[in-house]
Scaffold this motif. Structure first.
Motif, PDB file in Angstrom:
ATOM      1  N   ASN A 177       4.625  -6.822   3.192  1.00 11.73           N
ATOM      2  CA  ASN A 177       3.494  -7.030   2.292  1.00 11.73           C
ATOM      3  C   ASN A 177       3.893  -8.034   1.200  1.00 11.73           C
ATOM      4  O   ASN A 177       4.899  -7.831   0.513  1.00 11.73           O
ATOM      5  CB  ASN A 177       3.118  -5.673   1.683  1.00 11.73           C
ATOM      6  CG  ASN A 177       1.866  -5.746   0.859  1.00 11.73           C
ATOM      7  OD1 ASN A 177       0.888  -6.350   1.262  1.00 11.73           O
ATOM      8  ND2 ASN A 177       1.903  -5.135  -0.313  1.00 11.73           N
ATOM      9  N   ASP A 210       5.171  -7.039  -2.258  1.00  8.24           N
ATOM     10  CA  ASP A 210       6.427  -6.287  -2.251  1.00  8.24           C
ATOM     11  C   ASP A 210       7.602  -7.249  -2.110  1.00  8.24           C
ATOM     12  O   ASP A 210       8.613  -7.125  -2.797  1.00  8.24           O
ATOM     13  CB  ASP A 210       6.464  -5.285  -1.084  1.00  8.24           C
ATOM     14  CG  ASP A 210       5.191  -4.458  -0.968  1.00  8.24           C
ATOM     15  OD1 ASP A 210       4.352  -4.551  -1.886  1.00  8.24           O
ATOM     16  OD2 ASP A 210       5.033  -3.742   0.025  1.00  8.24           O
ATOM     17  N   GLY A 218      -5.442  -0.881  -1.844  1.00  6.70           N
ATOM     18  CA  GLY A 218      -5.746   0.271  -2.668  1.00  6.70           C
ATOM     19  C   GLY A 218      -5.183   0.234  -4.079  1.00  6.70           C
ATOM     20  O   GLY A 218      -5.768   0.755  -5.006  1.00  6.70           O
ATOM     21  N   SER A 219      -3.990  -0.361  -4.244  1.00 12.84           N
ATOM     22  CA  SER A 219      -3.319  -0.315  -5.540  1.00 12.84           C
ATOM     23  C   SER A 219      -3.103   1.138  -5.978  1.00 12.84           C
ATOM     24  O   SER A 219      -3.326   1.484  -7.125  1.00 12.84           O
ATOM     25  CB  SER A 219      -4.157  -1.068  -6.589  1.00 12.84           C
ATOM     26  OG  SER A 219      -3.347  -1.887  -7.365  1.00 12.84           O
ATOM     27  N   GLU A 220      -2.722   1.966  -5.037  1.00 12.21           N
ATOM     28  CA  GLU A 220      -2.671   3.409  -5.285  1.00 12.21           C
ATOM     29  C   GLU A 220      -1.261   3.979  -5.351  1.00 12.21           C
ATOM     30  O   GLU A 220      -0.966   4.817  -6.203  1.00 12.21           O
ATOM     31  CB  GLU A 220      -3.395   4.156  -4.154  1.00 12.21           C
ATOM     32  CG  GLU A 220      -4.854   3.830  -4.014  1.00 12.21           C
ATOM     33  CD  GLU A 220      -5.418   4.378  -2.717  1.00 12.21           C
ATOM     34  OE1 GLU A 220      -5.551   5.604  -2.618  1.00 12.21           O
ATOM     35  OE2 GLU A 220      -5.709   3.591  -1.817  1.00 12.21           O
ATOM     36  N   VAL A 221      -0.420   3.571  -4.379  1.00 11.64           N
ATOM     37  CA  VAL A 221       0.832   4.292  -4.165  1.00 11.64           C
ATOM     38  C   VAL A 221       1.711   4.331  -5.434  1.00 11.64           C
ATOM     39  O   VAL A 221       2.245   5.384  -5.787  1.00 11.64           O
ATOM     40  CB  VAL A 221       1.607   3.680  -2.962  1.00 11.64           C
ATOM     41  CG1 VAL A 221       3.002   4.255  -2.854  1.00 11.64           C
ATOM     42  CG2 VAL A 221       0.827   3.925  -1.677  1.00 11.64           C
ATOM     43  N   CYS A 279       9.615  -0.392  -2.993  1.00 12.70           N
ATOM     44  CA  CYS A 279       8.788   0.158  -1.919  1.00 12.70           C
ATOM     45  C   CYS A 279       8.199  -0.995  -1.125  1.00 12.70           C
ATOM     46  O   CYS A 279       7.506  -1.849  -1.690  1.00 12.70           O
ATOM     47  CB  CYS A 279       7.647   0.988  -2.496  1.00 12.70           C
ATOM     48  SG  CYS A 279       8.236   2.294  -3.573  1.00 12.70           S
ATOM     49  N   ILE A 280       8.487  -1.028   0.165  1.00 14.40           N
ATOM     50  CA  ILE A 280       7.939  -2.120   0.976  1.00 14.40           C
ATOM     51  C   ILE A 280       7.067  -1.552   2.085  1.00 14.40           C
ATOM     52  O   ILE A 280       7.374  -0.540   2.692  1.00 14.40           O
ATOM     53  CB  ILE A 280       9.036  -3.023   1.575  1.00 14.40           C
ATOM     54  CG1 ILE A 280      10.012  -2.235   2.449  1.00 14.40           C
ATOM     55  CG2 ILE A 280       9.792  -3.748   0.467  1.00 14.40           C
ATOM     56  CD1 ILE A 280      10.917  -3.138   3.275  1.00 14.40           C
ATOM     57  N   CYS A 339       6.767  -1.219  -6.909  1.00 11.81           N
ATOM     58  CA  CYS A 339       5.813  -1.348  -5.804  1.00 11.81           C
ATOM     59  C   CYS A 339       5.159  -2.710  -5.918  1.00 11.81           C
ATOM     60  O   CYS A 339       5.263  -3.388  -6.936  1.00 11.81           O
ATOM     61  CB  CYS A 339       4.716  -0.289  -5.914  1.00 11.81           C
ATOM     62  SG  CYS A 339       5.289   1.355  -5.477  1.00 11.81           S
ATOM     63  N   GLY A 340       4.423  -3.081  -4.875  1.00  9.26           N
ATOM     64  CA  GLY A 340       3.585  -4.268  -4.963  1.00  9.26           C
ATOM     65  C   GLY A 340       2.264  -3.899  -5.607  1.00  9.26           C
ATOM     66  O   GLY A 340       1.920  -2.727  -5.725  1.00  9.26           O
ATOM     67  N   VAL A 364       7.891   3.983   4.227  1.00  8.50           N
ATOM     68  CA  VAL A 364       7.423   5.145   4.971  1.00  8.50           C
ATOM     69  C   VAL A 364       6.788   4.582   6.231  1.00  8.50           C
ATOM     70  O   VAL A 364       5.755   3.910   6.158  1.00  8.50           O
ATOM     71  CB  VAL A 364       6.388   5.953   4.162  1.00  8.50           C
ATOM     72  CG1 VAL A 364       5.905   7.152   4.972  1.00  8.50           C
ATOM     73  CG2 VAL A 364       6.989   6.398   2.830  1.00  8.50           C
ATOM     74  N   GLU A 380      -0.719  -4.300  -4.423  1.00 14.90           N
ATOM     75  CA  GLU A 380      -1.529  -3.597  -3.427  1.00 14.90           C
ATOM     76  C   GLU A 380      -1.054  -4.037  -2.060  1.00 14.90           C
ATOM     77  O   GLU A 380      -0.399  -5.068  -1.920  1.00 14.90           O
ATOM     78  CB  GLU A 380      -3.020  -3.925  -3.586  1.00 14.90           C
ATOM     79  CG  GLU A 380      -3.337  -5.394  -3.344  1.00 14.90           C
ATOM     80  CD  GLU A 380      -4.814  -5.742  -3.497  1.00 14.90           C
ATOM     81  OE1 GLU A 380      -5.517  -5.074  -4.261  1.00 14.90           O
ATOM     82  OE2 GLU A 380      -5.251  -6.704  -2.838  1.00 14.90           O
ATOM     83  N   THR A 381      -1.377  -3.252  -1.039  1.00 18.89           N
ATOM     84  CA  THR A 381      -1.131  -3.720   0.321  1.00 18.89           C
ATOM     85  C   THR A 381      -2.304  -4.611   0.698  1.00 18.89           C
ATOM     86  O   THR A 381      -3.438  -4.342   0.304  1.00 18.89           O
ATOM     87  CB  THR A 381      -1.037  -2.543   1.307  1.00 18.89           C
ATOM     88  OG1 THR A 381      -2.101  -1.634   1.025  1.00 18.89           O
ATOM     89  CG2 THR A 381       0.271  -1.815   1.153  1.00 18.89           C
TER      90      THR A 381
HETATM   91  N1  LIG Z   1       4.180   2.906   3.926  1.00 20.46           N
HETATM   92  C1  LIG Z   1       4.715   2.499   2.768  1.00 20.46           C
HETATM   93  N2  LIG Z   1       6.057   2.562   2.571  1.00 20.46           N
HETATM   94  C2  LIG Z   1       6.607   2.153   1.413  1.00 20.46           C
HETATM   95  N3  LIG Z   1       5.913   1.640   0.390  1.00 20.46           N
HETATM   96  C3  LIG Z   1       4.570   1.540   0.524  1.00 20.46           C
HETATM   97  C4  LIG Z   1       3.912   1.955   1.714  1.00 20.46           C
HETATM   98  N4  LIG Z   1       2.584   1.732   1.537  1.00 20.46           N
HETATM   99  C5  LIG Z   1       2.440   1.197   0.312  1.00 20.46           C
HETATM  100  N5  LIG Z   1       3.630   1.071  -0.314  1.00 20.46           N
HETATM  101  C6  LIG Z   1       3.895   0.503  -1.650  1.00 20.46           C
HETATM  102  O1  LIG Z   1       2.779   0.721  -2.487  1.00 20.46           O
HETATM  103  C7  LIG Z   1       2.209  -0.512  -2.915  1.00 20.46           C
HETATM  104  C8  LIG Z   1       0.711  -0.361  -3.085  1.00 20.46           C
HETATM  105  O2  LIG Z   1       0.121  -0.005  -1.856  1.00 20.46           O
HETATM  106  P1  LIG Z   1      -1.397   0.467  -1.747  1.00 20.46           P
HETATM  107  O3  LIG Z   1      -1.551   1.601  -2.658  1.00 20.46           O
HETATM  108  O4  LIG Z   1      -1.563   0.847  -0.301  1.00 20.46           O
HETATM  109  O5  LIG Z   1      -2.234  -0.725  -2.121  1.00 20.46           O
HETATM  110  C9  LIG Z   1       2.657  -1.522  -1.872  1.00 20.46           C
HETATM  111  O6  LIG Z   1       2.644  -2.831  -2.404  1.00 20.46           O
HETATM  112  C10 LIG Z   1       4.074  -1.005  -1.576  1.00 20.46           C
HETATM  113  O7  LIG Z   1       4.980  -1.409  -2.586  1.00 20.46           O
END
Ligand SMILES: Nc1ncnc2c1ncn2[C@@H]1O[C@H](COP(=O)(O)O)[C@@H](O)[C@H]1O
Ligand SMILES: Cc1cc2nc3c(=O)[nH]c(=O)nc-3n(C[C@H](O)[C@H](O)[C@H](O)COP(=O)(O)OP(=O)(O)OC[C@H]3O[C@@H](n4cnc5c(N)ncnc54)[C@H](O)[C@@H]3O)c2cc1C
Lengths: 325, 246
Positions: free
Chosen positions: B36, B39, B123-126, B6-7, B114-115, B63, B117-118
């Motif tokens: 990111n 990622d 958030g470290s959520e996705v 997921c990037i 996934c990474g 996305v 966090e972005t």
């Molecule tokens: N729009 C997106 N499309 C694809 N992967 C995402 C997207 N947003 C976040 N991710 C993945 O979810 C991880 C954590 O994101 P977050 O929860 O926003 O900190 C990121 O490091 C990406 O691997």
């Protein structure tokens, strides 16, 4: 509909971030005209659990099961979801630490909940909407979030909202939840903790050093300062990349975010990516021989000077202060 | 082994953060967007290393709207085999996670990476949400990943140290520092990326549970108080009496 707080111990006692989360949960509960219940998965002693009453919890529910001895974010989330249903809770609070970061998003998916990861102050209610501030862009800005969904999860950034002591008494009860051990997918094989050292993410004081230290053999004086002050040690990214220090110590945009009361930076230039991980610190002290080093712009106190001259003298002064204090 | 990485698109780390529309929108005028870092450096590179060793495919998924095509090409230039773009403005984390989880349900993958966090919304959520939606195992903040048949061994960061965990495929992880070393795309990779397939997939209907109402900048420091190098005792007393931190 009570507010639930997930609390996790370290070696049988709670850490500051848990007291903060419990106190926060109690304050959120007060705004919702309800009570805060703490959920314990570690089968801790009643006395330790009752102490959470001092931070505003009215009940602690103990969920005891051998399956929970193995930390698995997925299983923990599943059980918390069952607990929330059983207790008719729609709001769950975590500390935004390693376990909170692991469990909360999985639980958000299970509960269909809106989740704010890393709140920095007490929420404001507007009808059924909760509004909360959170750091974004690695601390370079703050955003006001709204959670619109019925179920809500908030993870509180450690060291942002001080816990408030109350006169509350709290009771401890066991809660029966059917747990299926086969729901656990991730098995912990080995836990390695640096013993005796203060953990960087919880430390009140952090002593951090960068490339200005010239080589790993010069870290003695950095560790000495940390010892005198009861601080954790940290470093800039290049220092970890060239293996002068373990990578757990790397703070910044791509490393750990810390927000201690006091951050002392020795021989670190203060690049924007480094600041991103430390700019939430309450007080920043910078020691750098270059008066133009960008870190001075983000600092509260500074000494322009050579670390090899200043740090040994400062260590003596700290020692004298501690001996007198 | 089929890897799905997921990037997300993030503003370059040196971006000056500013807002428009009465502080309700991030000002992305002149902002350079990058993949990111977590990622790209960790999740993608480790997936490529394992594919090179064990065989399989590495797909990147994003996305986002058409403006993310540049970062998708970058990931393909580094070595991903193909890409999927779910064509929607990314809403909140749950919106993004639902899109990815639905795609995974319809297309078999073994490991979703996934990474950590972005670097914009931190958030470290996705990752955890995808795991929750799929009911797969989730290993957060993983700093290493090894595969042995269908079993993976990972190190993950915990308070004050790390732990080693085992999980069977399929599972989801979030990648932290240590998992791999960043790769720089070479000319061949950049050329090859131009012809690699990018599937554009329509989004599924989904709600946003959270939204951002407004932004503000943190209070500026009032200015540094300098102490002479010959008078370190003064710093100690300032820290004790004025700042009250020791
Ligand atoms: N729009 C997106 N499309 C694809 N992967 C995402 C997207 N947003 C976040 N991710 C993945 O979810 C991880 C954590 O994101 P977050 O929860 O926003 O900190 C990121 O490091 C990406 O691997
Ligand atoms: C995408 C990206 C992400 C990054 N993430 C991070 C991150 O998470 N964390 C991070 O730290 N960096 C990160 N960086 C790197 C960052 O840009 C800087 O390169 C790095 O922080 C510099 O480290 P430093 O200050 O230790 O070294 P330098 O920049 O080399 O600075 C050394 C400083 O020490 C001073 N000095 C030298 N000798 C002495 C002496 N004898 N006494 C006193 N002072 C002395 C110098 O004046 C100088 O200011 C990232 C970079 C990028 C591109």
């Amino acid at each position: 509909m009570p507010v639930l707080v997930f609390a996790e111990s370290a070696n049988g006692t709670f850490k500051k971030s848990n007291f903060e989360a419990v106190s926060y949960g109690a304050r959120v509960a007060a705004q919702l005209n309800t009570e805060a219940y703490v959920i314990d998965f570690e089968n801790m002693s009643g006395d330790v659990l009752k102490s959470l009453g001092e931070y505003g919890a009215t009940k602690v529910y103990r969920v005891a099961s051998d399956a929970l001895k193995n930390f698995d974010a997925g299983l923990y989330a599943k059980v918390l979801n069952d607990v929330a249903q059983k207790l008719n809770a729609t709001t769950v609070i975590f500390a935004f630490n390693y376990s909170g970061k692991a469990i909360a998003p999985v639980l958000a998916a299970k509960m269909n909940a809106g989740y704010v990861a890393g709140a920095i102050d007490i929420p404001v209610m507007e009808g059924n909407t909760i509004k909360i501030r959170k750091n974004v862009f690695s601390g370079k800005a703050i955003a006001m979030y709204a959670i619109h969904s019925e179920n809500k999860i908030i993870a509180l950034t450690p060291n942002t909202v001080a816990p408030v002591k109350t006169e509350n008494k709290c009771s401890v009860e066991n809660l029966e939840i059917a747990i299926n051990a086969t729901d656990s997918k991730v098995k912990v094989k080995e836990v390695v903790k640096a013993s005796g050292k203060i953990t960087l993410s919880d430390a009140d004081i952090v002593v951090s050093a960068g490339r200005g230290l010239k080589g790993p053999e010069n870290w003695g004086m950095v560790e000495e300062m940390a010892n005198i002050l009861g601080a954790a040690t940290a470093c800039s990214r290049p220092v970890a990349d060239i293996h002068w220090r373990p990578h757990e110590e790397h703070v910044g945009q791509t490393g750990l975010t810390v927000r201690p009361n006091l951050y002392i930076a020795l021989g670190i230039s203060g690049a924007i990516q480094h600041l991103a991980g430390v700019n939430g610190s309450k007080v920043i002290v910078v020691i750098n021989k270059d008066p133009e080093a960008p870190f001075f712009k983000a600092a509260d106190y500074g000494i322009v000077g050579d670390v090899f001259e200043v740090v040994p003298k400062l260590n003596e002064a700290f020692k004298k202060f501690k001996a007198g204090a | 082994m089929k890897f799905l990485v997921c990037i997300s698109k993030a503003p370059d780390t040196t971006t000056k953060i500013a807002f428009t529309d009465n502080n309700t929108k991030f000002n992305n005028d002149k902002v350079v967007f990058i993949v990111n870092p977590y990622d790209e450096w960790y999740a993608l590179v480790r997936a490529l290393e394992l594919k090179e060793k064990l065989g399989g495919t590495v797909t990147v998924i994003n996305v986002g709207a058409a403006d993310t095509d540049a970062i998708i090409r970058k990931a393909l230039a580094i070595g991903a085999d193909d890409a999927v773009r779910i064509d929607a403005e990314p809403g909140d984390a749950m919106f993004v996670a639902k899109q990815i989880a639905e795609y995974v349900k319809a297309n078999a993958y073994d490991i979703v990476l996934c990474g950590k966090e972005t670097i914009d919304y931190n958030g470290s959520e996705v990752g955890g949400m995808i795991a929750g939606l799929l009911d797969w195992g989730y290993v957060s903040l993983a700093s290493s990943l090894e595969l042995n048949g269908n079993t993976a061994t990972l190190n993950r960061e915990i308070a004050g140290g790390h732990e080693t965990v085992e999980v069977n495929i399929p599972f989801v992880l979030s990648a932290a520092k240590g998992m791999a070393e960043a790769r720089i795309p070479n000319m061949r990779g950049i050329m090859a990326a131009r012809t690699k397939p990018v599937a554009i997939v329509a989004a599924v209907a989904s709600e946003n549970y959270t939204s951002i109402i407004s932004y503000e900048l943190p209070k500026e420091k009032t200015g540094v108080k300098l102490v002479s190098a010959d008078n370190v005792g003064e710093l100690v007393s300032l820290l004790h009496n004025e700042a009250k931190v020791i």
